[in-house]
Design an enzyme around this catalytic site. Structure first.
Site, PDB file in Angstrom:
ATOM      1  N   ARG A  14       0.832  -1.207   0.000  1.00  0.00           N
ATOM      2  CA  ARG A  14       0.000   0.000   0.000  1.00  0.00           C
ATOM      3  C   ARG A  14       0.875   1.269   0.000  1.00  0.00           C
ATOM      4  O   ARG A  14       0.988   1.956  -1.013  1.00  0.00           O
ATOM      5  CB  ARG A  14      -0.964  -0.012   1.210  1.00  0.00           C
ATOM      6  CG  ARG A  14      -2.053   1.050   1.159  1.00  0.00           C
ATOM      7  CD  ARG A  14      -1.593   2.436   1.535  1.00  0.00           C
ATOM      8  NE  ARG A  14      -1.066   2.535   2.901  1.00  0.00           N
ATOM      9  CZ  ARG A  14      -0.502   3.634   3.389  1.00  0.00           C
ATOM     10  NH1 ARG A  14      -0.376   4.725   2.644  1.00  0.00           N
ATOM     11  NH2 ARG A  14      -0.009   3.656   4.615  1.00  0.00           N
ATOM     12  N   HIS A 207       9.112   6.795   7.801  1.00  0.00           N
ATOM     13  CA  HIS A 207       9.705   6.825   6.453  1.00  0.00           C
ATOM     14  C   HIS A 207      11.196   7.102   6.616  1.00  0.00           C
ATOM     15  O   HIS A 207      11.629   7.690   7.605  1.00  0.00           O
ATOM     16  CB  HIS A 207       8.984   7.875   5.595  1.00  0.00           C
ATOM     17  CG  HIS A 207       7.625   7.412   5.154  1.00  0.00           C
ATOM     18  ND1 HIS A 207       7.366   6.964   3.881  1.00  0.00           N
ATOM     19  CD2 HIS A 207       6.462   7.288   5.832  1.00  0.00           C
ATOM     20  CE1 HIS A 207       6.099   6.594   3.789  1.00  0.00           C
ATOM     21  NE2 HIS A 207       5.513   6.788   4.963  1.00  0.00           N
ATOM     22  N   CYS A 238       4.933   9.045  -0.287  1.00  0.00           N
ATOM     23  CA  CYS A 238       3.570   9.521  -0.119  1.00  0.00           C
ATOM     24  C   CYS A 238       3.301  10.544  -1.210  1.00  0.00           C
ATOM     25  O   CYS A 238       4.045  11.513  -1.342  1.00  0.00           O
ATOM     26  CB  CYS A 238       3.350  10.153   1.253  1.00  0.00           C
ATOM     27  SG  CYS A 238       1.707  10.875   1.429  1.00  0.00           S
TER      28      CYS A 238
HETATM   29  P1  HMG Z   1     -12.903  14.855  -1.627  1.00  0.00           P
HETATM   30  O1  HMG Z   1     -12.779  15.364  -3.023  1.00  0.00           O
HETATM   31  O2  HMG Z   1     -12.846  15.860  -0.537  1.00  0.00           O
HETATM   32  O3  HMG Z   1     -14.163  13.931  -1.382  1.00  0.00           O
HETATM   33  O4  HMG Z   1     -11.751  13.778  -1.411  1.00  0.00           O
HETATM   34  P2  HMG Z   1     -15.598  13.837  -1.964  1.00  0.00           P
HETATM   35  O5  HMG Z   1     -16.374  13.049  -0.967  1.00  0.00           O
HETATM   36  O6  HMG Z   1     -16.086  15.197  -2.371  1.00  0.00           O
HETATM   37  O7  HMG Z   1     -15.431  12.939  -3.281  1.00  0.00           O
HETATM   38  C1  HMG Z   1     -14.771  13.367  -4.455  1.00  0.00           C
HETATM   39  C2  HMG Z   1     -14.733  12.232  -5.456  1.00  0.00           C
HETATM   40  O8  HMG Z   1     -14.017  11.123  -4.921  1.00  0.00           O
HETATM   41  C3  HMG Z   1     -16.122  11.691  -5.810  1.00  0.00           C
HETATM   42  O9  HMG Z   1     -16.037  11.189  -7.132  1.00  0.00           O
HETATM   43  C4  HMG Z   1     -16.271  10.525  -4.851  1.00  0.00           C
HETATM   44  O10 HMG Z   1     -17.180   9.548  -5.309  1.00  0.00           O
HETATM   45  C5  HMG Z   1     -14.870   9.971  -4.837  1.00  0.00           C
HETATM   46  P3  HMG Z   1     -16.460  12.054  -8.420  1.00  0.00           P
HETATM   47  O11 HMG Z   1     -17.888  12.440  -8.137  1.00  0.00           O
HETATM   48  O12 HMG Z   1     -15.510  13.259  -8.461  1.00  0.00           O
HETATM   49  O13 HMG Z   1     -16.249  11.129  -9.571  1.00  0.00           O
HETATM   50  N1  HMG Z   1     -14.563   9.269  -3.590  1.00  0.00           N
HETATM   51  C6  HMG Z   1     -14.094   8.015  -3.533  1.00  0.00           C
HETATM   52  N2  HMG Z   1     -13.809   7.113  -4.490  1.00  0.00           N
HETATM   53  C7  HMG Z   1     -13.338   5.911  -4.079  1.00  0.00           C
HETATM   54  N3  HMG Z   1     -13.139   5.600  -2.785  1.00  0.00           N
HETATM   55  C8  HMG Z   1     -13.414   6.484  -1.808  1.00  0.00           C
HETATM   56  C9  HMG Z   1     -13.918   7.746  -2.182  1.00  0.00           C
HETATM   57  N4  HMG Z   1     -14.296   8.829  -1.487  1.00  0.00           N
HETATM   58  C10 HMG Z   1     -14.687   9.748  -2.344  1.00  0.00           C
HETATM   59  N5  HMG Z   1     -13.222   6.175  -0.541  1.00  0.00           N
HETATM   60  C11 HMG Z   1     -10.739  11.889  -0.351  1.00  0.00           C
HETATM   61  C12 HMG Z   1     -11.567  13.132  -0.164  1.00  0.00           C
HETATM   62  C13 HMG Z   1     -10.279  11.423   1.020  1.00  0.00           C
HETATM   63  C14 HMG Z   1     -11.597  10.810  -1.010  1.00  0.00           C
HETATM   64  C15 HMG Z   1      -9.523  12.241  -1.258  1.00  0.00           C
HETATM   65  O14 HMG Z   1      -8.883  13.345  -0.714  1.00  0.00           O
HETATM   66  C16 HMG Z   1      -8.546  11.112  -1.401  1.00  0.00           C
HETATM   67  O15 HMG Z   1      -8.859  10.063  -1.951  1.00  0.00           O
HETATM   68  N6  HMG Z   1      -7.302  11.307  -0.928  1.00  0.00           N
HETATM   69  C17 HMG Z   1      -6.272  10.304  -1.067  1.00  0.00           C
HETATM   70  C18 HMG Z   1      -5.345  10.389   0.063  1.00  0.00           C
HETATM   71  C19 HMG Z   1      -4.339   9.287   0.033  1.00  0.00           C
HETATM   72  O16 HMG Z   1      -4.630   8.161  -0.345  1.00  0.00           O
HETATM   73  N7  HMG Z   1      -3.114   9.614   0.479  1.00  0.00           N
HETATM   74  C20 HMG Z   1      -2.101   8.643   0.598  1.00  0.00           C
HETATM   75  C21 HMG Z   1      -2.355   7.719   1.743  1.00  0.00           C
HETATM   76  S1  HMG Z   1      -2.049   8.453   3.343  1.00  0.00           S
HETATM   77  C22 HMG Z   1      -0.372   8.163   3.628  1.00  0.00           C
HETATM   78  O17 HMG Z   1       0.310   7.661   2.778  1.00  0.00           O
HETATM   79  C23 HMG Z   1       0.159   8.465   4.985  1.00  0.00           C
HETATM   80  C24 HMG Z   1       0.336   7.223   5.847  1.00  0.00           C
HETATM   81  O18 HMG Z   1       1.172   6.281   5.208  1.00  0.00           O
HETATM   82  C25 HMG Z   1       0.951   7.605   7.205  1.00  0.00           C
HETATM   83  C26 HMG Z   1       2.221   8.449   7.082  1.00  0.00           C
HETATM   84  O19 HMG Z   1       3.171   8.041   6.404  1.00  0.00           O
HETATM   85  O20 HMG Z   1       2.230   9.518   7.678  1.00  0.00           O
HETATM   86  C27 HMG Z   1      -1.000   6.532   6.125  1.00  0.00           C
HETATM   87 MG    MG Z   2       3.301   6.321   5.191  1.00  0.00          MG
END
Ligand code: HMG
Ligand code: MG
Length: 295
Positions: A14, A207, A238
């Site tokens: 992931r 990281h 990320c």
């Molecule tokens: P948004 O635009 O604020 O949300 O995004 P929304 O509810 O308005 O939805 C926008 C669009 O996304 C819509 O589709 C929804 O249907 C779709 P459209 O009408 O435009 O076609 N949508 C989804 N589709 C699939 N699955 C879902 C989902 N939710 C909404 N669950 C949202 C908010 C959170 C969805 C967006 O900002 C997002 O996907 N962000 C991705 C963040 C991410 O994955 N970051 C990397 C992981 S975190 C990380 O790596 C850190 C970690 O490792 C810890 C560390 O290292 O610190 C965990």
């Molecule tokens: Mg991470």
């Protein structure tokens, strides 16, 4: 005192693959099965986020449905909201993870809302998870620094961690998202959080951008924390933290723990082979020093 055993939470499929060139679903399934075969029993297998934001994870459902499950292994996925939670459950995950941050700017860039709004979004997910008995892990990003705000107050890290824990997360994973931490700071951060969340409910998610992750983990192990997130072959980064490199390579932390007599239950040679195989698929150098030395 150092723990006798450490639980490794493998995030390569992931956190790793979300920030690499896209690979086929088959290659992901193979990686996940190889990791389980090496004795890893907690595997983050995908992410149910917007495919527009993170296209590399768009096939998570297909991947999770295709895994030949190994008994005793828990397969998990990231779920930022109820929609993601429902998709993850449909794919058959054993548990999910919500992810917040101790930095407002990072929260906005990563999940498009403030810290407070993210907590609001997590409430219905937590309620549903509770009613279905699905364990939820909680991540807090930027615990040792933020790519947009720089230093982050440890009190804020502790506050957000406590909120997620009190909402029902069974474990809080402390993310040094951009790998800027150093050992004394990392240890102080964990000690501060441990005043609000029991230390046996904390995990380290470091990281390795600045090459400090192994030293930071060693410093924090002495606080009693015994869960470590790591990424085979040091895959990833990320997408919303420019310049971030992958988590500490799992092989490297397992090698260190083996040398200290701390059990992980992992076969290091099989793990290193799993890392080599996915590095070949990606056409990149293996990011694990131990794997490169061993194979
Ligand atoms: P948004 O635009 O604020 O949300 O995004 P929304 O509810 O308005 O939805 C926008 C669009 O996304 C819509 O589709 C929804 O249907 C779709 P459209 O009408 O435009 O076609 N949508 C989804 N589709 C699939 N699955 C879902 C989902 N939710 C909404 N669950 C949202 C908010 C959170 C969805 C967006 O900002 C997002 O996907 N962000 C991705 C963040 C991410 O994955 N970051 C990397 C992981 S975190 C990380 O790596 C850190 C970690 O490792 C810890 C560390 O290292 O610190 C965990
Ligand atoms: Mg991470």
């Amino acid at each position: 005192m150092l723990p006798n055993k450490v639980s490794i939470f493998e995030v390569g499929a992931r956190d790793g693959l979300q920030n690499e060139v896209p690979v086929s679903s088959n290659a992901k399934v193979q990686l996940i099965e190889n990791l389980a075969d090496a004795g890893i029993n907690r595997i983050e297998a995908g992410s149910f986020v917007s495919p527009k934001w993170v296209p590399q994870m768009a096939d998570s459902s297909e991947v999770i449905k295709s895994i030949t499950r190994k008994q005793g292994v828990k397969y998990s996925a990231l779920t930022p909201n109820l929609k993601g939670f429902e998709l993850a459950l449909d794919a058959g995950v054993d548990e999910v993870a919500i992810f917040g941050a101790a930095s407002q700017s990072f929260s906005q860039k990563n999940i498009n809302c403030s810290i407070e709004e993210s907590i609001e979004r997590f409430i219905p997910l937590m309620e549903k998870a509770k009613s279905l008995n699905i364990p939820v892990r909680g991540y807090v990003s930027c615990v040792l620094g933020c790519p947009y705000e720089g230093d982050i107050d440890v009190a804020e890290v502790a506050r957000v961690s406590a909120i997620l824990y009190n909402m029902g997360c069974y474990e809080i994973s402390l993310g040094d998202t951009i790998g800027v931490g150093t050992p004394v700071k990392a240890r102080r951060m964990v000690e501060t959080v441990a005043k609000q969340v029991p230390v046996d409910k904390l995990a380290l998610h470091f990281h390795d951008t600045y090459g400090q992750a192994l030293a930071n983990i060693l410093a924090c192990l002495e606080t009693g924390v015994s869960v470590i997130d790591a990424s085979v072959a040091g895959l990833g980064g990320c997408p919303y933290a420019k310049g971030a490199s992958g988590n500490l390579a799992t092989e490297d932390v397992v090698y260190m723990l083996n040398g200290m007599g701390i059990e992980t239950g992992i076969d290091l040679t099989k793990l290193a082979k799993a890392g080599h195989a996915i590095s070949q698929v990606l056409g990149r150098a293996n990011g694990s020093k131990v794997a490169n030395a061993l194979l």
